[in-house]
Design a protein around this motif. Structure first.
Motif, short mmCIF file in Angstrom:
data_model
loop_
_atom_site.label_atom_id
_atom_site.label_comp_id
_atom_site.label_asym_id
_atom_site.label_seq_id
_atom_site.Cartn_x
_atom_site.Cartn_y
_atom_site.Cartn_z
N SER A 41 49.09 113.01 37.63
CA SER A 41 47.60 113.09 38.22
C SER A 41 47.36 114.45 38.73
N LEU A 45 44.46 116.96 37.76
CA LEU A 45 43.63 117.30 38.70
C LEU A 45 43.38 119.10 38.99
N TYR A 48 42.06 120.52 35.26
CA TYR A 48 40.99 119.82 34.60
C TYR A 48 39.78 119.64 35.53
N GLU A 50 39.91 116.72 37.12
CA GLU A 50 39.99 115.42 37.15
C GLU A 50 41.19 114.70 36.54
N ALA A 52 42.08 113.32 33.90
CA ALA A 52 41.15 112.99 32.50
C ALA A 52 41.98 111.96 31.65
N ASN A 55 40.45 108.58 31.51
CA ASN A 55 38.89 108.45 31.24
C ASN A 55 38.93 108.84 29.44
N SER A 58 36.44 111.35 28.40
CA SER A 58 36.59 112.79 29.00
C SER A 58 36.82 113.63 27.75
#
Length: 130
Positions: A41, A45, A48, A50, A52, A55, A58
């Motif tokens: 994670s 972060l 990207y 996020e 991703a 999602n 994404s």
């Protein structure tokens, strides 16, 4: 033959010798999984902006999946070492971890890892875990 003096973290995560009990295996794999998820994670972060891989819609989803797999490679050796020692506790060779990649057979291998009690006394792989 491995002895029970090998109880350090480096032995636990990097050695393929010795035996570990069910609960120690379960907790160790849980911690490795949580650390893997957290590092994945954080990497997503940073790269990207996020996470991703959470999602599917994404634009970075495929790249994030590759990032997660690369981060997961860091934990391959410790996972294999823990699994080999757990199989040793049940009197089986560490090579049994190859069964985890075979569909349907992996269910039996997982049952052995998580539910079978270890051998009571000394076996080919060393003393019983404390």
């Amino acid at each position: 033959q491995a002895s029970t003096d090998n109880a350090g973290l480096s032995w636990l995560l990097f050695s393929f010798e010795g035996r570990i009990a069910r609960m120690q295996y379960f907790l160790s794999m849980l911690v490795i999984g949580l650390i893997n998820g957290a590092l994945s994670s954080v990497a997503q972060l940073a790269l990207y902006g996020e996470v991703a891989s959470w999602n599917v819609y994404s634009a970075n989803y495929a790249s994030a999946a590759m990032t997660s797999m690369l981060v997961g490679l860091i934990f391959m050796w410790p996972g294999l070492a823990l699994t080999a020692k757990r199989f040793h506790d049940t009197g089986r060779s560490g090579h049994w971890f190859w069964l985890l990649i075979v569909p349907f057979v992996n269910i039996y291998a997982a049952i052995v890892l998580y539910f079978f009690a270890g051998d009571d006394g000394v076996n080919l792989y060393g003393e019983p875990p404390q």
